[in-house]
Scaffold this motif. Structure first.
Motif, mmCIF file in Angstrom:
data_model
loop_
_atom_site.group_PDB
_atom_site.id
_atom_site.type_symbol
_atom_site.label_atom_id
_atom_site.label_comp_id
_atom_site.label_asym_id
_atom_site.label_seq_id
_atom_site.Cartn_x
_atom_site.Cartn_y
_atom_site.Cartn_z
ATOM 1 N N LYS A 44 0.829 -1.222 0.000
ATOM 2 C CA LYS A 44 0.000 0.000 0.000
ATOM 3 C C LYS A 44 0.856 1.262 0.000
ATOM 4 N N ARG A 142 -9.009 -1.691 16.146
ATOM 5 C CA ARG A 142 -9.551 -1.311 14.839
ATOM 6 C C ARG A 142 -10.243 -2.562 14.290
ATOM 7 N N TYR A 171 -2.356 -6.565 13.827
ATOM 8 C CA TYR A 171 -1.618 -5.391 13.345
ATOM 9 C C TYR A 171 -1.315 -4.490 14.536
ATOM 10 N N THR A 214 5.846 -0.804 10.396
ATOM 11 C CA THR A 214 7.146 -0.138 10.280
ATOM 12 C C THR A 214 7.652 0.400 11.623
ATOM 13 N N ARG A 230 4.713 -7.809 8.038
ATOM 14 C CA ARG A 230 4.123 -7.153 6.856
ATOM 15 C C ARG A 230 4.374 -5.644 6.865
ATOM 16 N N GLY A 232 5.097 -1.930 5.580
ATOM 17 C CA GLY A 232 4.866 -1.308 4.275
ATOM 18 C C GLY A 232 5.698 -0.050 4.097
ATOM 19 N N THR A 233 5.579 0.870 5.064
ATOM 20 C CA THR A 233 6.194 2.189 4.947
ATOM 21 C C THR A 233 7.724 2.129 4.863
HETATM 22 C C1 LIG Z 1 -3.107 -4.659 8.272
HETATM 23 C C2 LIG Z 1 -1.841 -3.918 8.029
HETATM 24 N N1 LIG Z 1 -0.682 -4.601 7.931
HETATM 25 C C3 LIG Z 1 0.505 -3.976 7.701
HETATM 26 C C4 LIG Z 1 0.561 -2.604 7.548
HETATM 27 C C5 LIG Z 1 1.889 -1.935 7.289
HETATM 28 O O1 LIG Z 1 2.228 -1.066 8.325
HETATM 29 P P1 LIG Z 1 3.315 0.095 8.146
HETATM 30 O O2 LIG Z 1 2.783 1.037 7.161
HETATM 31 O O3 LIG Z 1 3.487 0.648 9.511
HETATM 32 O O4 LIG Z 1 4.532 -0.553 7.660
HETATM 33 C C6 LIG Z 1 -0.615 -1.857 7.649
HETATM 34 C C7 LIG Z 1 -0.603 -0.394 7.501
HETATM 35 O O5 LIG Z 1 -1.549 0.312 7.536
HETATM 36 C C8 LIG Z 1 -1.850 -2.524 7.889
HETATM 37 O O6 LIG Z 1 -3.013 -1.848 7.993
#
Ligand SMILES: Cc1ncc(COP(=O)(O)O)c(C=O)c1O
Length: 364
Positions: A44, A142, A171, A214, A230, A232-233
């Motif tokens: 994402k 959430r 998460y 992250t 998992r 993402g950032t």
């Molecule tokens: C369900 C889920 N997993 C993983 C992530 C990734 O988290 P981050 O952006 O802190 O790396 C998110 C981010 O919104 C998330 O909602």
């Protein structure tokens, strides 16, 4: 476009420092290897199949998305495995998901019997099987069923035809700043995880235990039983990541390049990007109302956004001129990328890659 000096790009533009991005990707891949954690990065943040492919090339076991539309686009990365870390609700979305699952392993995390039933019905009608992770709440409140109800949900998933129980997910998004409170939050989430796993494993084969974000990335090994992360950032990082303590400014690969369009008001400059460039997200781990940090001007405050205007309060006597370029570290890079058609990968001051943000707007 390739080879263009970065200062010749029209603004506002998202520019990625490829050296930093590659270092971030390698650091997370190596951390995951070192701690025997499966890495399924959340895409994402970049929404770009070519970057998903780089993550896979560096050893990611698969990719994560939030929406079915993102899953459809991320198939272009060639991933053999996709986790949709978001409940898929509604028959037509389930049908689209099953189409994606025809050619690769697809897993969905969900937290309700309703979501499990819908997925099961669709999978049975299509003569297919879909992997499922039961999501529980580790403190964010959430999505995620209460830990004491997880057993019941897992039992239902295990019983339903067309579903393959693969494990559990959570998460830890409530961990925003790596301070003393975070250590307590990590310990508390770890205790919960330990408890639910002990109970579940008496009855069910829980293979995947998926978590990770992250801010908590480098402390993932402190969660007992966690075997998949998992983040993402981390691929770009942003002001939120810096404020969380999980990285430094030097680890931030993405900047928004802007141009000063007005200095008419004393004590202020206006940039050519507003909420349609930065998004309206404010820091999640600080009270200050700012929308980004200007490089080289620590005392300048990007304090207000209109759609196309970024208002910056500047110290007295500072020198700025119309036409001057200003680079800004955004508060939340994931939403900023989603606002652009393309982003530019730069090395040595020149454009080396132009990536279309192929999954931008894929919120369905
Ligand atoms: C369900 C889920 N997993 C993983 C992530 C990734 O988290 P981050 O952006 O802190 O790396 C998110 C981010 O919104 C998330 O909602």
């Amino acid at each position: 476009m390739i080879g263009t000096p970065v200062e010749d790009l029209e603004t506002p533009a998202i520019v990625i420092d490829l050296d930093i991005m590659e270092r971030n990707l390698e650091a997370a891949a190596s951390y995951a290897r070192q701690h025997s954690l499966r890495l399924r990065p959340h895409t994402k943040t970049h929404k770009i199949p070519a970057l998903g492919k780089r993550q896979l090339d560096l050893g990611a076991a698969g990719l994560t998305v939030a929406k079915v539309g993102e899953a459809e686009v991320m198939t272009r990365s060639g991933t053999p495995d996709l986790l949709v870390a978001f409940p898929v609700i509604g028959a037509s979305k389930v049908a689209r998901l099953l189409a994606v699952a025809r050619e690769r392993n697809v897993t969905v995390s969900l937290d309700s019997i309703e979501a499990a039933n819908g997925l099961s019905e669709g999978a049975v009608a299509a003569g297919m099987e879909i992997g499922v992770l039961a999501e529980f709440d580790a403190g964010l409140h959430r999505v995620g069923i209460r830990p004491e109800l997880l057993f019941e949900l897992v039992e239902a998933i295990d019983r339903l035809p067309g579903l393959r129980l693969e494990g559990i997910a959570f998460y830890p998004g409530h961990i925003k700043k790596l301070d003393e409170t975070a250590s307590q939050e990590i310990a508390e989430a770890g205790r919960l995880l330990d408890q639910v796993l002990n109970r579940l494993r008496e009855r069910f084969p829980i293979g995947i235990v998926s978590g990770g974000s992250t801010p908590a990335l480098w402390r993932s090994h402190e969660f007992p039983g966690l075997n998949e992360i998992r983040p993402g950032t981390y691929i770009f990082n942003d002001l939120n990541t810096v404020l969380s303590g999980a990285c430094t400014f030097e680890d931030c690969a993405a900047r928004i390049h802007t141009t000063i369009i007005s200095t008419a008001v004393p004590g202020q400059i206006v940039l050519d990007g507003g909420s349609k460039t930065f998004s309206s997200d404010r820091p999640s781990a600080a009270d200050e109302v700012i929308y980004g940090q200007l490089d080289g001007y620590p005392d300048a405050k990007l304090f207000r956004l209109n759609e196309e205007h970024g208002w910056v309060r500047i110290p007295d006597n500072s020198q700025f001129r119309v036409g001057q370029r200003i680079t800004v570290l955004p508060v939340h890079i994931c939403v900023a990328v989603n606002l652009q058609d393309q982003v530019y990968g730069v090395r040595g001051g020149r454009v080396e890659e132009v990536w279309r943000v192929e999954a931008r707007g894929k919120v369905q």
